[in-house]
Every structure is written in C-alpha cells, then in structure tokens.
Design a protein around this motif. Sequence first.
Motif, PDB file in Angstrom:
ATOM      1  N   ASN A 122      24.708  43.973  41.177  1.00  0.00           N
ATOM      2  CA  ASN A 122      23.887  42.761  41.131  1.00  0.00           C
ATOM      3  C   ASN A 122      22.597  42.888  41.939  1.00  0.00           C
ATOM      4  O   ASN A 122      22.124  41.916  42.534  1.00  0.00           O
ATOM      5  CB  ASN A 122      24.684  41.552  41.626  1.00  0.00           C
ATOM      6  CG  ASN A 122      25.851  41.218  40.733  1.00  0.00           C
ATOM      7  OD1 ASN A 122      25.793  41.422  39.518  1.00  0.00           O
ATOM      8  ND2 ASN A 122      26.934  40.730  41.313  1.00  0.00           N
ATOM      9  N   GLY A 123      22.032  44.097  41.968  1.00  0.00           N
ATOM     10  CA  GLY A 123      20.763  44.290  42.643  1.00  0.00           C
ATOM     11  C   GLY A 123      20.872  44.526  44.132  1.00  0.00           C
ATOM     12  O   GLY A 123      19.862  44.488  44.844  1.00  0.00           O
ATOM     13  N   TRP A 124      22.077  44.822  44.632  1.00  0.00           N
ATOM     14  CA  TRP A 124      22.297  45.071  46.050  1.00  0.00           C
ATOM     15  C   TRP A 124      22.924  46.433  46.245  1.00  0.00           C
ATOM     16  O   TRP A 124      23.653  46.929  45.395  1.00  0.00           O
ATOM     17  CB  TRP A 124      23.229  44.007  46.651  1.00  0.00           C
ATOM     18  CG  TRP A 124      22.619  42.639  46.659  1.00  0.00           C
ATOM     19  CD1 TRP A 124      22.447  41.815  45.579  1.00  0.00           C
ATOM     20  CD2 TRP A 124      22.079  41.938  47.774  1.00  0.00           C
ATOM     21  NE1 TRP A 124      21.849  40.650  45.966  1.00  0.00           N
ATOM     22  CE2 TRP A 124      21.614  40.684  47.314  1.00  0.00           C
ATOM     23  CE3 TRP A 124      21.971  42.235  49.135  1.00  0.00           C
ATOM     24  CZ2 TRP A 124      21.021  39.754  48.159  1.00  0.00           C
ATOM     25  CZ3 TRP A 124      21.391  41.291  49.976  1.00  0.00           C
ATOM     26  CH2 TRP A 124      20.923  40.076  49.490  1.00  0.00           C
ATOM     27  N   ARG A 125      22.653  47.036  47.397  1.00  0.00           N
ATOM     28  CA  ARG A 125      23.324  48.271  47.799  1.00  0.00           C
ATOM     29  C   ARG A 125      24.663  47.891  48.426  1.00  0.00           C
ATOM     30  O   ARG A 125      24.728  47.122  49.380  1.00  0.00           O
ATOM     31  CB  ARG A 125      22.470  49.031  48.812  1.00  0.00           C
ATOM     32  CG  ARG A 125      23.075  50.363  49.274  1.00  0.00           C
ATOM     33  CD  ARG A 125      24.091  50.198  50.385  1.00  0.00           C
ATOM     34  NE  ARG A 125      23.494  50.248  51.705  1.00  0.00           N
ATOM     35  CZ  ARG A 125      24.012  49.684  52.773  1.00  0.00           C
ATOM     36  NH1 ARG A 125      25.135  48.973  52.692  1.00  0.00           N
ATOM     37  NH2 ARG A 125      23.435  49.791  53.943  1.00  0.00           N
ATOM     38  N   VAL A 126      25.737  48.455  47.861  1.00  0.00           N
ATOM     39  CA  VAL A 126      27.069  48.209  48.397  1.00  0.00           C
ATOM     40  C   VAL A 126      27.581  49.504  49.018  1.00  0.00           C
ATOM     41  O   VAL A 126      27.621  50.543  48.365  1.00  0.00           O
ATOM     42  CB  VAL A 126      28.048  47.742  47.302  1.00  0.00           C
ATOM     43  CG1 VAL A 126      29.390  47.369  47.925  1.00  0.00           C
ATOM     44  CG2 VAL A 126      27.473  46.563  46.526  1.00  0.00           C
ATOM     45  N   LEU A 127      27.961  49.424  50.282  1.00  0.00           N
ATOM     46  CA  LEU A 127      28.493  50.597  50.975  1.00  0.00           C
ATOM     47  C   LEU A 127      29.958  50.756  50.609  1.00  0.00           C
ATOM     48  O   LEU A 127      30.822  50.018  51.081  1.00  0.00           O
ATOM     49  CB  LEU A 127      28.337  50.412  52.488  1.00  0.00           C
ATOM     50  CG  LEU A 127      28.662  51.616  53.358  1.00  0.00           C
ATOM     51  CD1 LEU A 127      27.756  52.798  53.012  1.00  0.00           C
ATOM     52  CD2 LEU A 127      28.533  51.255  54.833  1.00  0.00           C
ATOM     53  N   LEU A 128      30.232  51.735  49.756  1.00  0.00           N
ATOM     54  CA  LEU A 128      31.587  51.905  49.228  1.00  0.00           C
ATOM     55  C   LEU A 128      32.474  52.693  50.179  1.00  0.00           C
ATOM     56  O   LEU A 128      33.684  52.444  50.280  1.00  0.00           O
ATOM     57  CB  LEU A 128      31.515  52.604  47.865  1.00  0.00           C
ATOM     58  CG  LEU A 128      32.729  52.473  46.948  1.00  0.00           C
ATOM     59  CD1 LEU A 128      33.000  51.017  46.599  1.00  0.00           C
ATOM     60  CD2 LEU A 128      32.481  53.280  45.666  1.00  0.00           C
ATOM     61  N   TYR A 129      31.865  53.649  50.898  1.00  0.00           N
ATOM     62  CA  TYR A 129      32.659  54.476  51.808  1.00  0.00           C
ATOM     63  C   TYR A 129      31.715  55.187  52.772  1.00  0.00           C
ATOM     64  O   TYR A 129      30.612  55.584  52.409  1.00  0.00           O
ATOM     65  CB  TYR A 129      33.466  55.519  51.026  1.00  0.00           C
ATOM     66  CG  TYR A 129      34.380  56.372  51.875  1.00  0.00           C
ATOM     67  CD1 TYR A 129      35.491  55.823  52.493  1.00  0.00           C
ATOM     68  CD2 TYR A 129      34.124  57.734  52.057  1.00  0.00           C
ATOM     69  CE1 TYR A 129      36.342  56.605  53.277  1.00  0.00           C
ATOM     70  CE2 TYR A 129      34.965  58.526  52.829  1.00  0.00           C
ATOM     71  CZ  TYR A 129      36.070  57.948  53.443  1.00  0.00           C
ATOM     72  OH  TYR A 129      36.900  58.718  54.213  1.00  0.00           O
ATOM     73  N   ILE A 158      14.738  42.503  40.245  1.00  0.00           N
ATOM     74  CA  ILE A 158      15.385  42.416  41.557  1.00  0.00           C
ATOM     75  C   ILE A 158      14.395  41.934  42.615  1.00  0.00           C
ATOM     76  O   ILE A 158      14.710  41.068  43.439  1.00  0.00           O
ATOM     77  CB  ILE A 158      15.974  43.788  41.949  1.00  0.00           C
ATOM     78  CG1 ILE A 158      17.133  44.149  41.009  1.00  0.00           C
ATOM     79  CG2 ILE A 158      16.450  43.787  43.401  1.00  0.00           C
ATOM     80  CD1 ILE A 158      17.602  45.585  41.153  1.00  0.00           C
ATOM     81  N   VAL A 159      13.186  42.497  42.593  1.00  0.00           N
ATOM     82  CA  VAL A 159      12.172  42.114  43.584  1.00  0.00           C
ATOM     83  C   VAL A 159      11.788  40.652  43.426  1.00  0.00           C
ATOM     84  O   VAL A 159      11.628  39.920  44.415  1.00  0.00           O
ATOM     85  CB  VAL A 159      10.934  43.030  43.469  1.00  0.00           C
ATOM     86  CG1 VAL A 159       9.795  42.507  44.331  1.00  0.00           C
ATOM     87  CG2 VAL A 159      11.291  44.456  43.860  1.00  0.00           C
TER      88      VAL A 159
END
Length: 260
Positions: free
Chosen positions: A114-121, A162-163
């Motif tokens: 959804n336009g975000w960086r998700v830290l998976l690991y 996104i911006v």
Amino acid sequence: MTSNPPSDSGRNRIQAVDNAFEIILALREKEWTGVSELANELELPKSTVHVYLSTLHDIGFLTKKEGKYRLSLRFLELGGNIRQQIDIFRTARHQIDELSNRTGEVANLGVEENGWRVLLYSAEPPEGLFDNAPTGEFKPMHWTALGKALLAQCSDERIEEIVEREGLPAATDHTITDPNRLFEEIERIRERGYSIEDEEHHESIKAIGVPVKHVSDPPLRTAVSISGPKSRIGEGDKVEDLLQEIQSTVNVIELEYEYY
C-alpha cells in the motif's frame, strides 16, 4: 513520526471500526496507558474510550494492569502467522542471516504494501548497530535504502500516486522532500541497480539496498539492504564490497525462490 497505512476516505466507513483501530494504533508505542491519558490524546470522550478499551480487553487484544492498558501478544501471534504465509520470507530469512554474519552489519528484508516500506525481517550481528526497528514496521519508502529500492520497482505513475497521497515528509535534514529530486534518485537506482541511504532516516546511519526481481504472482515488490554507521559503511571500495555481498544474497534468494 508515527507511520500509518493509508486510508481511503472516499469509501463508506464504519466509524466504530475507525475508532477501535485509532485506539490500537495509539497504544502500539506505549507501555501502559490509562483511559484519561488516551482520551485526551485522541480527543474522544472518556466514556467512549473506556468502552473500546474494555471491549478489546474482553476479547483478548489488550491486557490490563492497575487500571492501565497495553496491546496484548495476540497481535504478535497474528503478525507471525501473516509473515509465515509470505513465501519470500520463508525463502530468504536464512540468506539474510548469512548476509549479516558475513558483513558484520544489520541485514534487512523488506516488501512494499500500500505504498509503504514494510520491514519483513532483520538480522543483527553482535557488533552491529541496530535501531530497534520492530518487525513489521511501516515507514515511508523514500526514507530508506530498502524503501527506495522498492520504489524503483514501481512505475512512475505509481510513485506519483504514492507521493500525492502520502507526501514526502522528512525524517532528518537529509531526507529527500522534493518530488523532482526523488524521481532523479529513482532513475539512478534503476540504472545502477542499487540504492543508497545517507542519513536520510537516522543521523549517522548509511545503508545500501538492492531490489529483488519479481518473485511471486502477482509480484510482491521485495528488496534487501544492509545498514550501519556511516563511518563503517564508508565510501568507494567499501561500498562496492558490501554491494557485492548484497547482490550475491539477492541472486541466491531469486534462485532459491524459483525452486522453492
């Protein structure tokens, strides 16, 4: 800065659900919080907040001690279950561990949602500098090497979307906040195949990110990065050596995923 996934206010919404998750998101960075404190922060009536807290407690998603509340470990269970369902996590986690051990820095696996960086690991060596970022952390993509490597996999139209929706908020004085500069940066990443984060998320921290080729159907934008003190990541040959390590890891992840 608190980062929340985007919302779509143009659709029909259930206010009670909005309120419940506003309370949950407000609680996520707190240890123990009372009704009055939370009601003042959210500008909601104490009676309303009390009903929501009591309900969330009764169904097991909050724990209570001496009249104060915090999120329960049920959220950890949910997050763990979700992550286990993501193939790239199961494929890549051991490679991320090995990358961290080889480089002596924190190694990260991230995806775009959804336009975000998700830290998976993340994997942290004993001597690594870790910023205590929790697994599952959502952050604006333009802040980090991981996020910019994810952005580089998006179409220009997607980046503009996104911006326009999220803006380009600053985390430090070095964060890119101008859309033109961001597009110039994205073009450089696409040309050279990697991203650099230079104190754009945290002062004195530098990171290098590499995109992972589309590894799912539909594609899940994925990237790998290492991060550490700017004085240790360095410039020139040091960056090249670390970049080769990341690229080698990415190559193995892509190969293993193909035959996973």
